[in-house]
Structures are given as C-alpha cells and as structure tokens.
Design a protein around this motif. Sequence first.
Motif, PDB file in Angstrom:
ATOM      1  N   PHE A   1      53.334  17.299 -67.153  1.00 11.71           N
ATOM      2  CA  PHE A   1      53.036  17.745 -65.793  1.00 11.71           C
ATOM      3  C   PHE A   1      52.390  19.115 -65.846  1.00 11.71           C
ATOM      4  O   PHE A   1      52.886  20.010 -66.540  1.00 11.71           O
ATOM      5  CB  PHE A   1      54.310  17.797 -64.936  1.00 11.71           C
ATOM      6  CG  PHE A   1      54.049  17.806 -63.469  1.00 11.71           C
ATOM      7  CD1 PHE A   1      53.915  16.622 -62.760  1.00 11.71           C
ATOM      8  CD2 PHE A   1      53.918  19.008 -62.784  1.00 11.71           C
ATOM      9  CE1 PHE A   1      53.660  16.637 -61.397  1.00 11.71           C
ATOM     10  CE2 PHE A   1      53.663  19.024 -61.422  1.00 11.71           C
ATOM     11  CZ  PHE A   1      53.536  17.833 -60.724  1.00 11.71           C
ATOM     12  N   PRO A   2      51.288  19.296 -65.135  1.00 12.41           N
ATOM     13  CA  PRO A   2      50.575  20.575 -65.198  1.00 12.41           C
ATOM     14  C   PRO A   2      51.470  21.753 -64.819  1.00 12.41           C
ATOM     15  O   PRO A   2      52.181  21.708 -63.808  1.00 12.41           O
ATOM     16  CB  PRO A   2      49.446  20.391 -64.173  1.00 12.41           C
ATOM     17  CG  PRO A   2      49.256  18.926 -64.050  1.00 12.41           C
ATOM     18  CD  PRO A   2      50.605  18.325 -64.254  1.00 12.41           C
ATOM     19  N   GLY A   3      51.440  22.790 -65.645  1.00  8.00           N
ATOM     20  CA  GLY A   3      52.185  24.006 -65.358  1.00  8.00           C
ATOM     21  C   GLY A   3      53.609  24.016 -65.858  1.00  8.00           C
ATOM     22  O   GLY A   3      54.278  25.050 -65.817  1.00  8.00           O
ATOM     23  N   VAL A   4      54.116  22.879 -66.326  1.00  9.49           N
ATOM     24  CA  VAL A   4      55.496  22.800 -66.822  1.00  9.49           C
ATOM     25  C   VAL A   4      55.452  22.845 -68.346  1.00  9.49           C
ATOM     26  O   VAL A   4      54.867  21.966 -68.979  1.00  9.49           O
ATOM     27  CB  VAL A   4      56.204  21.525 -66.336  1.00  9.49           C
ATOM     28  CG1 VAL A   4      57.628  21.453 -66.890  1.00  9.49           C
ATOM     29  CG2 VAL A   4      56.218  21.464 -64.814  1.00  9.49           C
ATOM     30  N   THR A   5      56.079  23.857 -68.927  1.00 11.77           N
ATOM     31  CA  THR A   5      56.031  24.019 -70.385  1.00 11.77           C
ATOM     32  C   THR A   5      57.128  23.240 -71.093  1.00 11.77           C
ATOM     33  O   THR A   5      56.952  22.864 -72.255  1.00 11.77           O
ATOM     34  CB  THR A   5      56.148  25.513 -70.755  1.00 11.77           C
ATOM     35  OG1 THR A   5      57.358  26.048 -70.194  1.00 11.77           O
ATOM     36  CG2 THR A   5      54.961  26.297 -70.203  1.00 11.77           C
ATOM     37  N   ARG A   6      58.244  22.997 -70.429  1.00  8.39           N
ATOM     38  CA  ARG A   6      59.333  22.247 -71.061  1.00  8.39           C
ATOM     39  C   ARG A   6      59.027  20.756 -71.019  1.00  8.39           C
ATOM     40  O   ARG A   6      58.370  20.271 -70.090  1.00  8.39           O
ATOM     41  CB  ARG A   6      60.663  22.532 -70.362  1.00  8.39           C
ATOM     42  CG  ARG A   6      61.192  23.935 -70.591  1.00  8.39           C
ATOM     43  CD  ARG A   6      62.482  24.164 -69.818  1.00  8.39           C
ATOM     44  NE  ARG A   6      63.556  23.258 -70.236  1.00  8.39           N
ATOM     45  CZ  ARG A   6      64.781  23.273 -69.680  1.00  8.39           C
ATOM     46  NH1 ARG A   6      65.046  24.114 -68.692  1.00  8.39           N
ATOM     47  NH2 ARG A   6      65.699  22.436 -70.118  1.00  8.39           N
ATOM     48  N   PRO A   7      59.495  19.994 -72.015  1.00  8.50           N
ATOM     49  CA  PRO A   7      59.355  18.533 -71.929  1.00  8.50           C
ATOM     50  C   PRO A   7      60.201  17.989 -70.785  1.00  8.50           C
ATOM     51  O   PRO A   7      61.210  18.597 -70.389  1.00  8.50           O
ATOM     52  CB  PRO A   7      59.859  18.046 -73.285  1.00  8.50           C
ATOM     53  CG  PRO A   7      60.712  19.145 -73.804  1.00  8.50           C
ATOM     54  CD  PRO A   7      60.162  20.421 -73.254  1.00  8.50           C
TER      55      PRO A   7
END
Length: 458
Positions: free
Chosen positions: A188-194
Amino acid sequence: MSTTDHPGVAALRDLLRLHTVASDDPALTDPAPFVELRRLLREHFPLTHEMGEVVDVPPHGLLIRVAADADSPTAAADPVVLMAHMDVVPLGDESRWAHPPLAAEVVDGAVWGRGTLDDKGQLVAVIAAVESLLADGQRPAREVWLSFGSDEEVMGSCAGSAVEILRSRGVAPWFVLDEGGAVASGAFPGVTRPLGVVGVSEKGVLSLRLTASGRGGHASRPAKGGPAARMAAAITRLERRPFPPHLSPATVEMLRRLAPHLPAPVRPVAERAGRFPTALARLMVAAGPEAAALARTTIAVTTLSGSPAINVTPTSVRAGLNLRIAVGETTTAATERIRRIVGKDIEVEVAEEHDPSPVSPVDDAAFALLERTITAVFPEAVPVPYVMYAATDSRHFTRICPRVYRFAPFRMSPEQRESIHSHDERIGVDDFLDGIRWYRTLLDSLAGGTTDHSGATA
C-alpha cells in the motif's frame, strides 16, 4: 538439520514436480499427477491420514477430518475448515523462468517452481502443521477439516462438492480459511511496514465474449468500419470509460486500520474514510493497479482473435473480457454497462458470472484469532481486512459459514506477488517454515471463541 532438509520442504518439493493442471473439461484433465500427489501426501504425512478420516471429493480432491481432543472444553464446538488447492496454472513460456518450473530447485534460499505460492505451499504448510500437532501426541481443541480442491484454477466443481459433503454431515464451521492475502510488503502506498492482509470478501467474476461481425474478404479491398476496426474502437471506449471508483465498507475499515501507519498528511483522511469515500477511492485509483483494484470494478481484455490469414479481412473478430466486480455491484449491472459502452453492433455473450461474496465480520472472535496469530508469528506486520480481487474456492463455503477468510501465512514481496500465474514463482524457505509455524500456532489456539446456534460468536 538444515532448513532445506526440513520434512515440510521435502514434501513441498515433491509436490511441485507434479504437473497438476486441471482442464475446463474434466475429461481432458490428466488424473495421474493428482493420484501421485495424493500418494505423496500419505507418504509424507502418515499420522494425519491414519488418525484422520479421509473423504474423497470428486474429481480428485479430498477432505480430511481431524477429531478434537475429547477432553477439550471446546471439543463439541463448531469446527474449523482450513483450505488449499492441488491444481496449478500452466507453466507458460518456460524459457522465461530463471529455474525450471517443475524442478523444485532450492536456489538463494528459496524454492522455485509453479505452485510454490499458488497453492501447494499453503497446502503443505496446512497439513504439515496438523502432522506436527499429532506427532506431539496432541489433538486440536475443536474439530478441524482440511479441504484440498483439485480444480480451483478453472473454477471447477470440487469445492462445491466438498461443501455439499460437509452440509450432508451437518457441519457448520466456526470459520473457514483459504488462500488469499499474505504478509505483503510494499502493498500500500506510503506504508513501510508489511501488511497481514486478510480477505473478508471476494470481488465477483464476470467473463464476457465480444463479437464484431462482417462480410470479410480479400485484404486488397478493405472496407471502412470492418469487424476489426469496430472491435478496436469498442475496446478503446471501454478503456476510456472505466467503472466509477467507490469504497466498500471493508475497504473503509482497511483504511481506518492503516491510518496510524500512513504518512501524516493523509492520516486524518484515512481515519475518517467513511466520511470521504469518493475522494479516497480516487486517490486509490491513482496509486497504482493493486490499490485501484480495491476501489472499483476492473476490466481486462484477455483474448483476441480475428482472421485466420494475414491477407484475409475477418468475417468476425472476438475479444474476451474478464471483469472483477466490486463489492456492492452485480454482474447483471456490469454486463448492461458493457453493452451500452461497446454499442449495438458488438454482440456481448456472458461466459461466466459470479457475484461478489458476502463480507465476513471483522469484529468478532474468529477474526480476532487470526489477527493475534499474525501478530504472534509476524510481529512486523499490520493485520488488516481487505477485499480480494481474485477468486478462490472459498466462495462456495459462504453457503455454510458466515465467516470465510482468505490468508496465506507467507511473506511475499511485490515481485513474488507478480510471479503468481507468471514466471519465476518461488517462496523463501524460511518464509515457508514460518507459514507452517503460523498454522501450528493457529491450531494451538483454537480453544478461543465459541459459537451459538444463531451464528453469533461470543
């Protein structure tokens, strides 16, 4: 013992070497690979077959019932169904694979081959977890059914037959868990965590055949507005007039749970996704194909055919469309929209249609158990619900269970997700073993949650 020597890895590699491809016409399916797969399952997982009840499901699938621990306080509670499928899609252009698709080679810490992610990896992880439980002298706290289909990739009859067998036995599952989401990085764009994405519904599936007809003739005397030109114009109109974006309640809930992990400027909007559904849907469409597929009905032109010779203008041109119908819409309405866009001189025939699946709850004990298990095994991941844009066998199980979820407990990079139904499909050995651990953790936790006869979960 090296991780590559793990019995689960050995079983997976054996199954990957089998070309278990189902056909739309069951009479054209080669049964030999499926028979051998069943034999290998018995060989690698003898306790599950000896201590469980094995039920054949035509054409080549099976159900395995694993009885609950008689001393468990939830032994009489509603059972759980864990699903996977044996069949795979064709290999495609083998020259594009970095490693042979049926060799099951272990290279750079990963097992390579058709079916590693879709769906033999999940099948082996499920049964390996059950085998380890039984090997430890334990049984699950409630009854468990394993349901392994044989024709999922062609949307065949096996899963429906399994449902009818369970229904005839009075089985009303607490929840059903099939393939679907994953521990997905870069999802998901902008989310760094899996994200530990758990499918709570599936988009519908609609396959259409478009035909443009004409006289045809010699290519030296082409006429304007022939079948090829009209079909090209119709396809162009479809691309220019996509379905309008909108957010289903499940996608609104996904954004709400994602909000703390989004960049600060968009966080307040995601927290109040229900108040800004149109604006957020448009943002998701702009964010790329994965996000866009969550926000609208999609259209893919998948097949094209025309003249049999390069010097003959065609008498008919055919195109195949595959639509994935958003939750809240119907295949009937989608078909009518396509007819309006392509125009009266294009014939539209429905080849296959399935409306979206019902949305499973995210506010009860079953979903909470899946969330806890994801967090326990994959603490780096953020568990979120989502609407699956692919179709699985689990859609049949909504007839006997209101809680049908879709999650494969494997870490998957964007490149791995793109390899599904394509070339270079592979799974990390450590990620596969963590998948087995995830199922074992789930089995060890089944005492949580009870279901009354009204279907409510306490």
